[in-house]
Every structure is written in structure tokens, then in C-alpha cells.
Design a protein around this motif. Structure first.
Motif, PDB file in Angstrom:
ATOM      1  N   THR A  19       0.752  -0.981  -0.231  1.00 62.08           N
ATOM      2  CA  THR A  19       0.138   0.149   0.197  1.00 62.08           C
ATOM      3  C   THR A  19       0.765   1.332  -0.448  1.00 62.08           C
ATOM      4  OG1 THR A  19      -1.405  -0.864   0.984  1.00 62.08           O
ATOM      5  CG2 THR A  19      -1.851   1.410   1.528  1.00 62.08           C
ATOM      6  N   LYS A  22       2.647   3.267  -2.675  1.00 71.28           N
ATOM      7  CA  LYS A  22       1.572   3.884  -3.933  1.00 71.28           C
ATOM      8  C   LYS A  22       2.577   5.531  -3.410  1.00 71.28           C
ATOM      9  CE  LYS A  22      -2.226   5.722  -5.858  1.00 71.28           C
ATOM     10  NZ  LYS A  22      -1.849   5.242  -7.790  1.00 71.28           N
ATOM     11  N   SER A  25       5.541   7.107  -5.365  1.00 68.12           N
ATOM     12  CA  SER A  25       6.323   7.309  -6.583  1.00 68.12           C
ATOM     13  C   SER A  25       5.272   8.128  -6.840  1.00 68.12           C
ATOM     14  CB  SER A  25       5.576   6.480  -7.840  1.00 68.12           C
ATOM     15  OG  SER A  25       4.064   5.929  -7.277  1.00 68.12           O
ATOM     16  N   SER A  77      -7.490  -0.324  -2.759  1.00 67.91           N
ATOM     17  CA  SER A  77      -6.216   0.898  -4.458  1.00 67.91           C
ATOM     18  C   SER A  77      -8.179   1.264  -4.813  1.00 67.91           C
ATOM     19  CB  SER A  77      -6.169  -0.268  -5.254  1.00 67.91           C
ATOM     20  OG  SER A  77      -4.517  -0.760  -4.491  1.00 67.91           O
ATOM     21  N   PHE A  81      -7.668   4.726  -3.332  1.00 68.06           N
ATOM     22  CA  PHE A  81      -6.591   5.697  -4.372  1.00 68.06           C
ATOM     23  C   PHE A  81      -8.113   6.036  -5.068  1.00 68.06           C
ATOM     24  CE2 PHE A  81      -3.042   3.047  -1.821  1.00 68.06           C
ATOM     25  CZ  PHE A  81      -3.082   4.494  -1.242  1.00 68.06           C
ATOM     26  N   GLU A  83      -9.220   3.427  -7.037  1.00 71.28           N
ATOM     27  CA  GLU A  83      -8.645   3.056  -8.900  1.00 71.28           C
ATOM     28  C   GLU A  83     -10.275   2.286  -8.982  1.00 71.28           C
ATOM     29  OE1 GLU A  83      -4.758   0.940  -7.941  1.00 71.28           O
ATOM     30  OE2 GLU A  83      -4.141   2.758  -7.551  1.00 71.28           O
TER      31      GLU A  83
END
Length: 112
Positions: A19, A22, A25, A77, A81, A83
Motif C-alpha cells: 500500500t 503508492k 511514486s 486501491s 485510491f 482505482e
């Protein structure tokens, strides 16, 4: 039983480490996230090793560790996030978990 407790610890630490990848980056990577990733993966492999030394078969341990990790990361995710998670992907996760369950059940031998 203790082997499966270590396996659960391995899964949790691997999910935490994955996790936090993420946050390593993008345009503004966080230095502290790198530390969490490294510590999480090291802890995960140590716990996985401990589960193996306490009787969890390698094939079963790795299948559970990787499949549960993939499923939990997919949900994290999606939730945190934003996604995508399509019905086809959800079906794939269900089949993945079902396959690991069958692997575990197939390894059990009833007492004669």
C-alpha cells in the motif's frame, strides 16, 4: 496454529508495504514511505519464513500469502485510491480466493 498466525502477520505486513508503495511514486515521493515499504517487506518475509518453520506447507503458505495480498490490495486501491474495480476483476478475485481455498482443503487428510 502458530504457523498460521505468522502467516497472517506476513500478509498484513506485506499489504501495508505494498500500500505504501503508492506514496513512493509520482512527482512528490515521500521518504518515510520508502522506510515503511522496506520494513514491511522484511517483516513479511521473516513472518512467512516463521510460518514455514512451524509446519505450514510452502505451496499453501505462498498461495494464501499472495492471493489474500492481491485481493486486499485490490480493495484498498479501490477504496482509498479510487482505482477501478470492475465486475470481471471482482470475479477474478473470487476465483483466486476460491482456488486457494481448494488448495488448502486438498492438502488436508482425514484421520483413518
Amino acid at each position: 496454529m502458530l504457523g498460521y498466525i505468522f502467516l497472517a502477520i506476513a500478509i498484513v505486513t506485506e499489504v501495508v508495504a505494498t500500500t505504501f508503495l503508492k506514496f513512493t511514486s509520482g512527482d512528490n515521493p515521500k521518504w518515510w514511505a520508502f522506510a515503511i515499504v522496506v520494513v514491511g517487506y522484511v517483516a513479511s518475509f521473516v513472518a512467512l519464513s516463521q510460518s514455514l518453520s512451524r509446519g505450514v506447507p510452502l505451496g499453501v503458505a505462498y498461495a494464501i500469502w499472495s492471493a489474500v495480498g492481491v485481493a486486499v490490495i485490490a480493495v484498498i486501491s479501490w477504496v482509498f485510491f479510487k482505482e477501478s474495480l470492475t465486475w470481471v476483476q471482482i470475479l477474478g478475485l473470487v476465483l483466486l480466493i476460491g482456488g486457494v481455498g481448494l488448495l488448502e482443503l486438498g492438502g488436508r487428510h482425514p484421520a483413518a
